[in-house]
Write an enzyme that holds these catalytic residues in place. Structure first.
Site, PDB file in Angstrom:
ATOM      1  N   ASP A 348       0.840  -1.193   0.000  1.00 54.39           N
ATOM      2  CA  ASP A 348       0.000   0.000   0.000  1.00 54.39           C
ATOM      3  C   ASP A 348       0.879   1.248   0.000  1.00 54.39           C
ATOM      4  O   ASP A 348       1.874   1.319   0.730  1.00 54.39           O
ATOM      5  CB  ASP A 348      -0.890  -0.030   1.246  1.00 54.39           C
ATOM      6  CG  ASP A 348      -1.826   1.145   1.328  1.00 54.39           C
ATOM      7  OD1 ASP A 348      -2.757   1.212   0.508  1.00 54.39           O
ATOM      8  OD2 ASP A 348      -1.617   2.002   2.213  1.00 54.39           O
ATOM      9  N   GLU A 377       1.705   0.226  -4.925  1.00 53.22           N
ATOM     10  CA  GLU A 377       1.225   1.517  -5.407  1.00 53.22           C
ATOM     11  C   GLU A 377       2.411   2.484  -5.440  1.00 53.22           C
ATOM     12  O   GLU A 377       2.721   3.124  -4.441  1.00 53.22           O
ATOM     13  CB  GLU A 377       0.138   2.057  -4.481  1.00 53.22           C
ATOM     14  CG  GLU A 377      -1.147   1.241  -4.486  1.00 53.22           C
ATOM     15  CD  GLU A 377      -2.197   1.837  -3.578  1.00 53.22           C
ATOM     16  OE1 GLU A 377      -3.317   2.071  -4.050  1.00 53.22           O
ATOM     17  OE2 GLU A 377      -1.895   2.058  -2.389  1.00 53.22           O
TER      18      GLU A 377
END
Length: 652
Positions: A348, A377
């Site tokens: 994340d 990400e």
């Protein structure tokens, strides 16, 4: 040294006497106190439990033992200062079943905290648990994993654990639990497959689970078993223990561990690998987290004025560049890979982390099992870390073997996620063809003026929908005023077709196969289950769409040309062909020849009206996929009509 937490609550960063005058913020601090042993936490045996805590800024430290997840302490046992900022204690006898925390004195203040290295915890994660981890292994617990020859062979299916089972018509008994996803033979409306059987039937290779570690959120209380609650779980509390709300019994620490392992084994037995969503970029509460209580000032990033860095938007950013935070992350990832047989990790907000830590994660995983995926990400974000050290897309060339979510491709296909009424390529938006081509080529530098961030397709993860932002269907609704639902369904299918036939790693969001809606809710991280659940009635009503996704997955698996393994191979074999506006065409050519590798011609057409194309003279073209959109195919002339994908094949 101290800064202010809000008004008059000072956070002390340790006594210089304890650290020989070295500040926790000094570069010398890591040189003097970083510890690289593998025994942090508790090492249990039936005869002796050994504790080691890293707390160099503390003047005293204790282990606090409890009989239960609640109630008063049994005893407080002083620890001895040991090497490189660690404290140790050995307790003779069998402590299995007891709970523990650490207490440290920093200045005149005593802080009590859960062991950051705890591998088992009590209800709501407020105390660590001492146990024999081998007793948490299910009866069937094997090292065997489904094969994966290369990351581009993966087809990822992102799923929240509660979503799959909580719908009243899911046919799943253990609703909202680890065991729910492990159930076989479940059926929904009209007898459709649900849960595990549905996922297996699709043909995906990986299930990516939203956070399953122990998270801290006020909307989820593990002691209230029957109360409706929901959260995605991006609120890390105890990184190395599973979340208790997904267990049938959150009070017994070993149950959640065994049930998660049971789920992983069930998926492996069905040929599906498991990716774990991990959140090492921030913590739930930067002031109350165990890291800050034990070594204030060390594990998080701070601005020059003493405020917490907040690139995450969650109140804090983890200082992944600090030696002990970096080691914690690497060891945590390896622990999940080894103890739980996890097959991949989705990082994340990876763009807030540092390049060196991500590369060390990849290096250590390669030593253990090089088939484990690392995806993240890689957004370009601000944080209190030098820009050149951030693990984002602009530095993908420095992070081989790590895939980045391709947001540029996503926005080109369906329109910018933050401009709700913007139409992308599938909706007839103007000028998106070039960016679609960049994604088709796996984000590599394909030619001058056409390329993104990747060196090879293994670094590119293609998607048009995930748990964040609007679902694909809801985004289409927002930007397609005046269109019919039939046209919208065609746009939706085309978007999924592009993802599943482009170079790189394809990624689907659970329910994308039946045009999942969240009733227009943009970010449903704490919305009611009725917004988030997988609606199995909708699945039953969209059987044709589910069938289409299954055929796309089968098409990708049947043709290695959709899964080229190097940038050079893509530049050599993928040739973009002439196409009118609102259409992109290309060929995948087999220069070596052979009966098993036909040339392929792929057309992504967002024109509802009829278009004509000239095919390259490579032989006699035949329709392989998308016959409903083919009006005529005569010689080197193709006439297509309708929004959709056509694939032609010719034997070289």
């Amino acid at each position: 040294m101290a800064v202010q937490k809000e008004m008059d609550e000072p956070i002390y960063y340790g006594d210089f006497v304890a650290t020989s005058g070295v500040s926790v913020f000094s570069r010398d601090f890591d040189d003097l106190f970083s510890y690289d042993g593998g025994d942090l936490g508790v090492t249990y045996s039936p005869y002796r439990s050994a504790f080691r805590l890293w707390a160099p800024t503390s003047q005293e430290a204790e282990v606090v033992l409890y009989a239960s997840w609640e109630g008063e302490a049994l005893c407080r046992l002083p620890m001895l200062r040991d090497i490189r900022g660690t404290w140790t204690l050995a307790v003779e006898g069998d402590l299995e079943g007891q709970f523990y925390t650490y207490r440290v004195r920093i200045g005149e203040q005593w802080n009590e905290a859960v062991d950051p290295y705890a591998r088992a915890v009590g209800v709501n994660g407020d105390r660590g648990a001492i146990m024999d981890m081998r007793k948490t292994d299910p009866e069937r617990w094997t090292e065997d994993k489904p094969p994966l020859a290369d990351p581009v062979e993966a087809i990822i299916y992102e799923l929240h654990l509660r979503d799959v089972s909580i719908h009243p018509d899911s046919g799943i008994r253990h609703k909202g639990k680890f065991l729910g996803l492990a159930e076989e033979g479940t059926r929904g409306p009209g007898g459709i497959l649900t849960g595990l059987d549905h996922i297996v039937d699709l043909g995906v290779t990986h299930v990516q689970l939203l956070p399953i570690y122990d998270f801290a959120t006020e909307s989820v209380d593990e002691t209230i078993l029957d109360q409706p609650h929901y959260n995605w779980g991006y609120d890390p509390k105890n990184y190395n223990a599973p979340e208790g709300s997904y267990a049938t019994d959150p009070y017994t620490p070993g149950v959640r561990i065994k049930e998660l392992k049971t789920l992983i084994q069930a998926l492996h037995d069905k040929g599906i690998r498991v990716i774990m969503d991990v959140v090492y970029n921030h913590v739930y509460d930067g002031y109350r987290v165990n890291f800050t209580k034990l070594v204030p000032g060390y594990y998080l990033r701070y601005k020059p004025d003493g405020r917490l860095s907040n690139g995450s938007g969650c109140g804090n950013d983890c200082a992944t560049e600090r030696v002990m935070m970096s080691r914690f992350i690497v060891n945590s990832v390896l622990y999940w890979a080894k103890e739980y047989h996890i097959d991949g990790f989705r990082f994340d907000l990876m763009g807030l982390m540092d390049i060196a830590t991500m590369n060390e994660v990849r290096r250590r995983l390669d030593e253990f099992d090089c088939s484990i995926l690392t995806i993240g990400e890689g957004w370009i974000m601000e944080t209190e870390l030098p820009a050149e050290q951030r693990a984002n897309q602009s530095h993908a060339n420095l992070m081989p073997g790590i895939a980045h979510f391709n947001d540029g491709f996503r926005d080109a296909i369906k329109g910018n996620i933050f401009l709700h009424d913007q139409r992308g390529f599938i909706g007839g938006g103007i000028g998106f063809e070039q960016n679609v081509k960049a994604g088709i080529a796996g984000a590599i530098v394909y030619e001058p003026g056409l390329g993104q961030f990747a060196q090879d397709p293994q670094q590119c993860l293609n998607f048009v929908e995930c748990h964040d932002n609007h679902t694909l269907w809801d985004k289409i609704i927002l930007c397609s005023t005046g269109e019919t639902d039939k046209q919208r369904r065609a746009m939706h299918c085309l978007a999924s077709a592009i993802v599943l036939t482009s170079q790189g790693i394809p990624f689907l969001h659970a329910g994308q196969e039946f045009m999942r809606t969240k009733n227009g809710v943009e970010n449903s991280y704490k919305s009611p289950v009725e917004i988030n659940w997988m609606d199995w009635e909708q699945c039953a009503n969209h059987g044709e769409s589910v069938s289409y996704i299954k055929k796309l997955i089968a098409l990708r698996k049947a043709h290695p040309a959709f899964r080229l393994r190097s940038g050079d191979d893509i530049r050599d074999r993928l040739i973009f062909e002439k196409a009118p506006a609102h259409a992109v065409a290309y060929t995948l050519r087999d220069h070596a020849g052979g009966d098993q590798a036909p040339h392929l011609y792929v057309l992504y057409n967002a024109n509802p009206q009829e278009i004509s194309l000239t095919l390259p003279a490579l032989g006699k073209w035949e329709v392989l996929f998308g016959a409903d959109f083919v009006q005529k195919l005569i010689g080197d002339k193709l006439t297509a009509r309708g929004i959709g994908m056509i694939v032609l094949a010719v034997q070289p």
